[in-house]
Design a protein around this motif. Structure first.
Motif, short mmCIF file in Angstrom:
data_model
loop_
_atom_site.label_atom_id
_atom_site.label_comp_id
_atom_site.label_asym_id
_atom_site.label_seq_id
_atom_site.Cartn_x
_atom_site.Cartn_y
_atom_site.Cartn_z
N THR A 109 4.96 -6.50 53.87
CA THR A 109 4.97 -5.10 53.45
C THR A 109 6.18 -4.84 52.55
O THR A 109 7.20 -5.52 52.64
CB THR A 109 5.04 -4.15 54.66
N HIS A 110 6.03 -3.85 51.68
CA HIS A 110 7.13 -3.45 50.81
C HIS A 110 7.06 -1.94 50.57
O HIS A 110 5.99 -1.39 50.33
CB HIS A 110 7.07 -4.16 49.46
N VAL A 111 8.22 -1.29 50.66
CA VAL A 111 8.35 0.12 50.32
C VAL A 111 9.62 0.28 49.49
O VAL A 111 10.69 -0.20 49.88
CB VAL A 111 8.44 1.02 51.57
N SER A 142 12.55 -0.78 42.28
CA SER A 142 12.51 0.38 41.40
C SER A 142 13.77 0.44 40.54
O SER A 142 14.79 -0.15 40.89
CB SER A 142 12.39 1.68 42.22
N GLN A 143 13.68 1.16 39.43
CA GLN A 143 14.80 1.34 38.52
C GLN A 143 14.81 2.79 38.04
O GLN A 143 13.76 3.38 37.81
CB GLN A 143 14.71 0.41 37.31
N SER A 144 16.01 3.34 37.88
CA SER A 144 16.16 4.70 37.35
C SER A 144 17.38 4.76 36.45
O SER A 144 18.42 4.17 36.77
CB SER A 144 16.30 5.72 38.50
N THR A 145 17.24 5.47 35.34
CA THR A 145 18.31 5.56 34.36
C THR A 145 18.40 6.98 33.82
O THR A 145 17.38 7.62 33.59
CB THR A 145 18.05 4.60 33.18
N GLY A 146 19.62 7.47 33.61
CA GLY A 146 19.84 8.78 33.03
C GLY A 146 20.87 8.72 31.92
O GLY A 146 21.77 7.89 31.95
N ALA A 153 21.70 9.05 40.36
CA ALA A 153 20.51 8.24 40.58
C ALA A 153 20.63 7.47 41.89
O ALA A 153 21.73 7.23 42.38
CB ALA A 153 20.31 7.26 39.42
N TYR A 154 19.50 7.09 42.45
CA TYR A 154 19.51 6.30 43.68
C TYR A 154 18.30 5.38 43.71
O TYR A 154 17.33 5.56 42.98
CB TYR A 154 19.50 7.21 44.92
N SER A 155 18.37 4.37 44.58
CA SER A 155 17.25 3.45 44.75
C SER A 155 17.31 2.87 46.16
O SER A 155 18.38 2.51 46.65
CB SER A 155 17.33 2.31 43.72
N LYS A 156 16.16 2.80 46.83
CA LYS A 156 16.07 2.21 48.16
C LYS A 156 14.87 1.27 48.21
O LYS A 156 13.82 1.55 47.62
CB LYS A 156 15.93 3.30 49.22
N SER A 157 15.02 0.15 48.93
CA SER A 157 13.97 -0.85 48.97
C SER A 157 13.95 -1.54 50.33
O SER A 157 15.01 -1.81 50.91
CB SER A 157 14.19 -1.88 47.86
N GLN A 175 17.55 -2.88 51.21
CA GLN A 175 18.55 -2.56 50.21
C GLN A 175 18.60 -1.06 49.99
O GLN A 175 17.57 -0.39 50.01
CB GLN A 175 18.25 -3.26 48.88
N SER A 176 19.79 -0.55 49.78
CA SER A 176 19.96 0.88 49.52
C SER A 176 21.18 1.08 48.64
O SER A 176 22.22 0.48 48.87
CB SER A 176 20.13 1.64 50.83
#
Length: 203
Positions: A109-111, A142-146, A153-157, A175-176
């Motif tokens: 599984t992956h979220v 995921s990736q986020s850029t501003g 910005a944030y990313s959690k996996s 990962q967070s």
């Protein structure tokens, strides 16, 4: 003559079947999406693969000073289902975007999800991600850029691999990351669970 034809055709059919099964095993199901929200210039995209279901749709528009983009994809195969959704909006001095990936199947599984808010200056934001199964291993990120004066910005996996009996393997990947506000142009890219994750953006 007929026997000779059958002897030649039978191995060819068997070889083609093996190739088809191998291709399915290499990437059983996958889904990815992204949005790029600029001032008056927007873009969105989505892609999916799966032997049982493939669906991808994206749209983007700018009207009355409001910029909007959305991408959605789902792919399904005998090993499970993967989906990805990205959405973003911009108006005035602020731009915001968010993405979500989900993968459930016999391999694991992956979220993952991430987002970005950018204010001031160039409020352009980019956000997206992908997930799938490759060579029996679940991957995603995921990736986020501003690009605004103030960007957060944030990313959690979270990824969990299963063994041949359907039980979780150790260790589980978690990962967070949390972005911060920066002065001037800022760029943040969240962590990826594996090195072979497909990069969605090349700017």
């Amino acid at each position: 003559m007929k026997r000779l034809t059958l002897r030649i055709a039978a191995p060819a059919v068997l070889f083609a079947l093996v190739l088809a099964l191998s291709a399915t095993n290499v990437s059983a199901q996958s889904a990815g999406s992204w949005v790029d929200i600029g001032r008056g210039k927007v873009g969105a995209g989505a892609n999916a693969s799966g032997s049982m279901l493939q669906f991808a749709k994206s749209k983007s528009k700018s009207k009355n000073g409001v910029d909007f983009g959305h991408g959605f994809a789902v792919g399904a195969g005998p090993d499970g289902i993967a989906l990805s959704n990205s959405i973003g909006v911009g108006g005035g001095p602020v731009g915001a975007a968010h993405n979500l990936q989900l993968n459930i199947g016999r391999n694991g599984t992956h979220v993952s999800h991430g987002g970005v808010v950018s204010e001031g200056g160039n409020r352009r934001v980019i956000s997206g991600g992908s997930t799938g199964v490759r060579n029996g291993q679940v991957y995603g990120g995921s990736q986020s850029t501003g690009f605004g004066t103030n960007t957060k910005a944030y990313s959690k996996s979270h990824t969990r691999q299963f063994n041949n009996y359907g039980f979780p393997q150790q260790p589980t990947q978690v990962q967070s990351s949390q972005g911060q506000y920066f002065q001037g142009q800022s760029t943040y890219r969240g962590p990826r669970t594996q090195r072979n994750v497909i990069r969605m953006f090349h700017r």
